[in-house]
Structure formats: C-alpha cells, structure tokens
Motif scaffolding. Structure first.
Motif, PDB file in Angstrom:
ATOM      1  N   VAL A  43      40.654  32.429  13.240  1.00  0.00           N
ATOM      2  CA  VAL A  43      41.608  31.842  14.183  1.00  0.00           C
ATOM      3  C   VAL A  43      41.393  30.344  14.317  1.00  0.00           C
ATOM      4  O   VAL A  43      42.330  29.556  14.399  1.00  0.00           O
ATOM      5  N   LYS A  44      40.132  29.939  14.288  1.00  0.00           N
ATOM      6  CA  LYS A  44      39.817  28.524  14.464  1.00  0.00           C
ATOM      7  C   LYS A  44      39.970  27.740  13.170  1.00  0.00           C
ATOM      8  O   LYS A  44      39.802  26.522  13.149  1.00  0.00           O
ATOM      9  N   LYS A  69      45.526  34.730  16.980  1.00  0.00           N
ATOM     10  CA  LYS A  69      45.060  33.855  18.064  1.00  0.00           C
ATOM     11  C   LYS A  69      45.758  34.207  19.368  1.00  0.00           C
ATOM     12  O   LYS A  69      45.113  34.354  20.408  1.00  0.00           O
ATOM     13  N   LYS A 116      36.588  37.053  13.229  1.00  0.00           N
ATOM     14  CA  LYS A 116      37.997  36.872  13.589  1.00  0.00           C
ATOM     15  C   LYS A 116      38.185  35.524  14.281  1.00  0.00           C
ATOM     16  O   LYS A 116      39.181  34.825  14.040  1.00  0.00           O
ATOM     17  N   LYS A 117      37.223  35.165  15.116  1.00  0.00           N
ATOM     18  CA  LYS A 117      37.332  33.866  15.785  1.00  0.00           C
ATOM     19  C   LYS A 117      37.292  32.731  14.763  1.00  0.00           C
ATOM     20  O   LYS A 117      38.034  31.762  14.864  1.00  0.00           O
ATOM     21  N   MET A 154      44.539  37.647  20.591  1.00  0.00           N
ATOM     22  CA  MET A 154      43.203  37.640  21.187  1.00  0.00           C
ATOM     23  C   MET A 154      43.229  36.957  22.547  1.00  0.00           C
ATOM     24  O   MET A 154      42.578  37.409  23.493  1.00  0.00           O
ATOM     25  N   HIS A 193      34.197  40.432  15.642  1.00  0.00           N
ATOM     26  CA  HIS A 193      34.830  39.539  16.603  1.00  0.00           C
ATOM     27  C   HIS A 193      34.544  38.079  16.269  1.00  0.00           C
ATOM     28  O   HIS A 193      35.430  37.226  16.329  1.00  0.00           O
TER      29      HIS A 193
END
Lengths: 125, 125
Positions: free
Chosen positions: A22-23, A83, A18-19, A86, A15
């Motif tokens: 996305v960021k 993004k 993945k963040k 989520m 997790h």
DNA sequence: ATCAGTGATATAGTTAGATAGTACACTAGT
DNA sequence: ACTAGTGTACTATCTAACTATATCACTGAT
C-alpha cells in the motif's frame, strides 16, 4: 518486527507486507524476497514463510513462479483499493470500539485533534 | 458474542468483560457470573472460564472468594482510569496504523467527520 | 552438464489454546 | 448433617501455529 501476543505470526507478517504494498515500498511486478530470505528477515521458519506467500497469492496480492520467485501483483489498481479497504477496516473497528466504550463522535474528534505523536500507553491485560 | 479468528477466545472474553466494567454494566463490588455460568454464557469450557477470572483477578479487575463467587473490584476509581486507558490504546493504535498507511491527521479527522454509522467492510486476508 | 537460487513438499516435534470429564474444597442456607 | 452453589485442580485429548530438518523440482546462467 515485534510480534503481538495472541495473533498468529503469519497473519502479522501478511499485514506488514500488505502495508508495504500500500505504501509503495513493494511496487507492482517487483520481486519479493525469496521464501528463505523472508524467513530470515522476519525470524520465521521457512514453512511459515511459504505459508505466508501461499496465502497472499491465494488472496491475489502476489503470484509465484516456481524456480524464479514471488512477485507483487501487477494489478495496479488493487493497491489503492487495498489502502482504502484497510483504512476503512481500521476506522470502523476503531469507531465501534470507542462507541462501545461510551464515547460520542465529537469526543473522538476532540481526542484526535489534541492527539500528540509521542503518546504511549501500556498494554494491560 | 462472536469470536475473532486469530486472537485467543479467553482474551476476547476478558476484553468484553472489561468493557462491561467500564460501561457500568458491571458495578464495583457486584457479583460476577459464576465460572460455570460464564462458561455457558460465552459458550466456553469451564477451564477457560476459570482462566479468564484467574487472569482478571491477577490484573486487579476482580477478586474471588472461594465457595462464594467472583466480584467486581471495589476500587471505584479504577474503572474511569481503565476507560481512559482503553480509549488511549485504541487511539494510539489507530493513529499509528493510519499514519503507517500514509494518512495525515487532517485526512483522518475528515474521514471520521464523514463517517456513517452503518459503514461496513470485509475482513479480507 | 552443472550449479546456485528458487518454490514446493514432507516428516517429526513443540507449544499454546481449548475442550471434556471428573473430583475436591469451601461457603451459606436449611 | 446435609445440600446446592461456588472456586479450584487434575488428567487426557485435540487442534492450530510454529519450528527443525531435509528433500525434491524447477529456472536461469555459466
């Protein structure tokens, strides 16, 4: 990184990674930490680190080249989709839980409006 | 009740029971299901059911009388506090995750404003 | 050819969560 | 006294998650 009781560590690390994607902290095509470095960074065993990359590759978020390393997927569009996905999951889970507690949409919006950054709460059983 | 992969079942059941208390489906002083009935209702082993009540009692949400049963705590005020506490946890977690994904407060409010009941999302890895 | 860095694999062991089965102890009602 | 329903306790077994440790195989650079 601090780990949640309950949820398996490897899922929490996935997790987190993945963040980062996305960021934009992990850019498409960029080399990710080696499994050994990942194990050190997240204070995890190498087998667990390997599992993390194995599962993430299977899900399409990265690809590996034996002897070279693991790289962020080059599918540019994937991460904006991820993004939104989520965020959508967070939102629906949040709304369901709040409705389940008896709050209405207006209540929820009000709470968010007055929400302050520094609010903290205990994590009772 | 459907169980989440990852989070231990007994924690999920505890969460469900706490919600029932908050929603008034379990009233203060009311007798809760026997550990055997609880095991049946949640399709769980008796040992797990016993653990659920043991932990909930330790947290103060109920009390047990040997040979009689387990009862919802009679602390009337506790459950409104619990409701606020659970809502606060949900809110802060949600806000932190959303901020972490790069959303601002206005974005979040907008999303909630246009949120529709039936929105559903996959639970990808 | 060698070597460092990498992913991949294998074995063994620990722990927590969950199940299955059994038995014991207390309480209330008959 | 007896019985049904209850909480409590114990042993054994299983699985997933995680760790520890080591080895093999591939790649690129020297």
């Amino acid at each position: 990184m601090e780990y949640n009781t309950g949820l398996p560590i490897y899922l929490q690390v996935i997790h987190e990674l993945k963040k980062r994607m996305v960021k934009g902290e992990l850019r498409p095509g960029e080399k990710m930490p080696s499994s050994r470095d990942l194990a050190v960074e997240f204070k995890v065993n190498q087998n667990t680190a390997a599992r993390i990359y194995r599962e993430m590759e299977q899900a399409g978020y990265c690809y590996t080249r034996r002897g070279i390393g693991t790289f962020v997927s080059e599918e540019e569009n994937m991460f904006e989709e991820l993004k939104q996905e989520m965020a959508g999951e967070l939102l629906t889970n949040f709304m369901h839980e709040m409705r389940d507690l008896g709050f209405k949409k207006e209540d929820i919006i009000t709470r968010i409006t007055v929400y302050k950054e520094d609010e903290e709460h205990d994590a009772g059983v």
